[in-house]
Enzyme design. Structure first.
Site, PDB file in Angstrom:
ATOM      1  N   VAL A  39       0.562  -2.473   3.341  1.00  0.00           N
ATOM      2  CA  VAL A  39       0.385  -3.646   4.191  1.00  0.00           C
ATOM      3  C   VAL A  39      -0.579  -3.329   5.345  1.00  0.00           C
ATOM      4  O   VAL A  39      -1.332  -4.204   5.797  1.00  0.00           O
ATOM      5  CB  VAL A  39       1.760  -4.175   4.663  1.00  0.00           C
ATOM      6  CG1 VAL A  39       2.428  -3.272   5.654  1.00  0.00           C
ATOM      7  CG2 VAL A  39       1.655  -5.584   5.186  1.00  0.00           C
ATOM      8  N   ASP A  40      -0.592  -2.102   5.802  1.00  0.00           N
ATOM      9  CA  ASP A  40      -1.497  -1.672   6.873  1.00  0.00           C
ATOM     10  C   ASP A  40      -2.960  -1.887   6.445  1.00  0.00           C
ATOM     11  O   ASP A  40      -3.757  -2.517   7.171  1.00  0.00           O
ATOM     12  CB  ASP A  40      -1.215  -0.181   7.148  1.00  0.00           C
ATOM     13  CG  ASP A  40      -1.795   0.333   8.449  1.00  0.00           C
ATOM     14  OD1 ASP A  40      -2.431  -0.456   9.176  1.00  0.00           O
ATOM     15  OD2 ASP A  40      -1.609   1.533   8.745  1.00  0.00           O
TER      16      ASP A  40
HETATM   17  N1  AR6 Z   1       2.196  -8.534   2.608  1.00  0.00           N
HETATM   18  C1  AR6 Z   1       3.524  -8.268   2.681  1.00  0.00           C
HETATM   19  N2  AR6 Z   1       4.050  -7.101   2.267  1.00  0.00           N
HETATM   20  C2  AR6 Z   1       3.224  -6.182   1.759  1.00  0.00           C
HETATM   21  C3  AR6 Z   1       1.821  -6.366   1.657  1.00  0.00           C
HETATM   22  C4  AR6 Z   1       1.314  -7.623   2.112  1.00  0.00           C
HETATM   23  N3  AR6 Z   1       0.012  -7.910   2.062  1.00  0.00           N
HETATM   24  N4  AR6 Z   1       1.276  -5.248   1.103  1.00  0.00           N
HETATM   25  C5  AR6 Z   1       2.292  -4.391   0.865  1.00  0.00           C
HETATM   26  N5  AR6 Z   1       3.471  -4.954   1.244  1.00  0.00           N
HETATM   27  P1  AR6 Z   1       3.960   0.075   3.025  1.00  0.00           P
HETATM   28  P2  AR6 Z   1       5.594   1.821   4.777  1.00  0.00           P
HETATM   29  C6  AR6 Z   1       4.832  -4.398   1.199  1.00  0.00           C
HETATM   30  O1  AR6 Z   1       3.709   1.202   2.092  1.00  0.00           O
HETATM   31  O2  AR6 Z   1       6.498   2.147   3.662  1.00  0.00           O
HETATM   32  C7  AR6 Z   1       0.515   2.981   5.172  1.00  0.00           C
HETATM   33  O3  AR6 Z   1      -0.408   3.844   4.584  1.00  0.00           O
HETATM   34  C8  AR6 Z   1       5.114  -3.291   0.228  1.00  0.00           C
HETATM   35  O4  AR6 Z   1       5.378  -3.828  -1.064  1.00  0.00           O
HETATM   36  O5  AR6 Z   1       2.833  -0.826   3.360  1.00  0.00           O
HETATM   37  O6  AR6 Z   1       6.183   1.463   6.114  1.00  0.00           O
HETATM   38  C9  AR6 Z   1       0.616   3.168   6.694  1.00  0.00           C
HETATM   39  O7  AR6 Z   1      -0.633   3.524   7.243  1.00  0.00           O
HETATM   40  C10 AR6 Z   1       6.382  -2.687   0.839  1.00  0.00           C
HETATM   41  O8  AR6 Z   1       7.538  -3.416   0.412  1.00  0.00           O
HETATM   42  O9  AR6 Z   1       4.565   0.603   4.448  1.00  0.00           O
HETATM   43  C11 AR6 Z   1       1.629   4.253   6.816  1.00  0.00           C
HETATM   44  O10 AR6 Z   1       1.032   5.534   6.692  1.00  0.00           O
HETATM   45  C12 AR6 Z   1       6.218  -2.923   2.332  1.00  0.00           C
HETATM   46  O11 AR6 Z   1       5.107  -3.808   2.462  1.00  0.00           O
HETATM   47  C13 AR6 Z   1       2.573   4.011   5.657  1.00  0.00           C
HETATM   48  O12 AR6 Z   1       1.823   3.309   4.675  1.00  0.00           O
HETATM   49  C14 AR6 Z   1       5.942  -1.680   3.149  1.00  0.00           C
HETATM   50  O13 AR6 Z   1       5.146  -0.768   2.393  1.00  0.00           O
HETATM   51  C15 AR6 Z   1       3.741   3.142   6.044  1.00  0.00           C
HETATM   52  O14 AR6 Z   1       4.627   3.057   4.954  1.00  0.00           O
END
Ligand code: AR6
Length: 176
Positions: A39-40
């Site tokens: 998501v980042d």
């Molecule tokens: N909209 C909503 N949810 C989303 C989207 C979106 N566009 N894209 C992904 N998700 P993650 P974390 C969901 O990995 O575990 C990054 O590299 C995804 O399916 O984004 O907190 C950062 O820089 C999942 O359920 O975040 C950090 O290094 C949720 O968002 C690290 O990842 C969170 O997945 C953070 O890891």
């Protein structure tokens, strides 16, 4: 799914958080605020370079805390960047840190006078937090906050796929 908590609304939807028009969307960032996958990456791509420029000025954010930047080109005017814990088995204070990530994000929204905030499922992707437990912690933090603060009118969890939506819905029903 939508429920009333006091005078506020807690809602769950399936979708892409970069398309949300809440006052703020929350980013699942890392401690360096360096951008990344998941998501980042999606938020920085959609919001443009103004967000990263502010992240560089801020410099970083400890796990469990939150900072705020512009929303750049997003519909949301602000991005609240929080850092959830990396899940390492559950005995390293992960639950308290995940709750704190949510509460600190909401406190920042309140301090800025914002009324609506959208969260992704923080820590449940790259950071490996088991979805059921993460959902329970996130929802409990949101419900508790809404009970204690009437300024936030809407908290929306934007889940990226059907499974996350089902898990959040089941956990929410269990908490009501
Ligand atoms: N909209 C909503 N949810 C989303 C989207 C979106 N566009 N894209 C992904 N998700 P993650 P974390 C969901 O990995 O575990 C990054 O590299 C995804 O399916 O984004 O907190 C950062 O820089 C999942 O359920 O975040 C950090 O290094 C949720 O968002 C690290 O990842 C969170 O997945 C953070 O890891």
């Amino acid at each position: 799914m939508e429920v009333n908590i006091g005078k506020s609304v807690l809602s769950l939807v399936i979708g892409d958080i970069t398309e949300e028009s809440t006052d703020a969307i929350v980013n699942a960032a890392n401690e360096r605020l360096a951008g990344g996958a998941g998501v980042d990456g999606a938020i920085h791509r959609a919001g443009g370079p103004a967000i990263m420029a502010e992240c560089r000025k801020i410099g970083g954010c400890p796990t469990g805390q939150a900072v705020i930047t512009t929303g750049g080109n997003l519909k949301a005017k602000h991005v609240i960047h929080t850092v959830g814990p990396i899940y390492r088995g559950g005995a390293r204070n992960e639950a308290a840190l995940l709750r704190s990530a949510h509460v600190e994000s909401l406190k920042l929204a309140s301090a800025k006078g914002l009324k609506s905030v959208a969260f992704p499922a923080i820590s449940t992707g790259v950071y490996g937090y088991p979805l059921e437990e993460a959902a329970r912690i996130a929802l409990t933090a949101a419900i508790d906050y809404l009970h204690e603060h009437s300024d936030i009118e809407l908290i929306r969890f934007v889940l990226f796929d059907g499974r996350a939506y089902e898990v959040f819905s089941t956990e929410l029903k269990g908490l009501l």
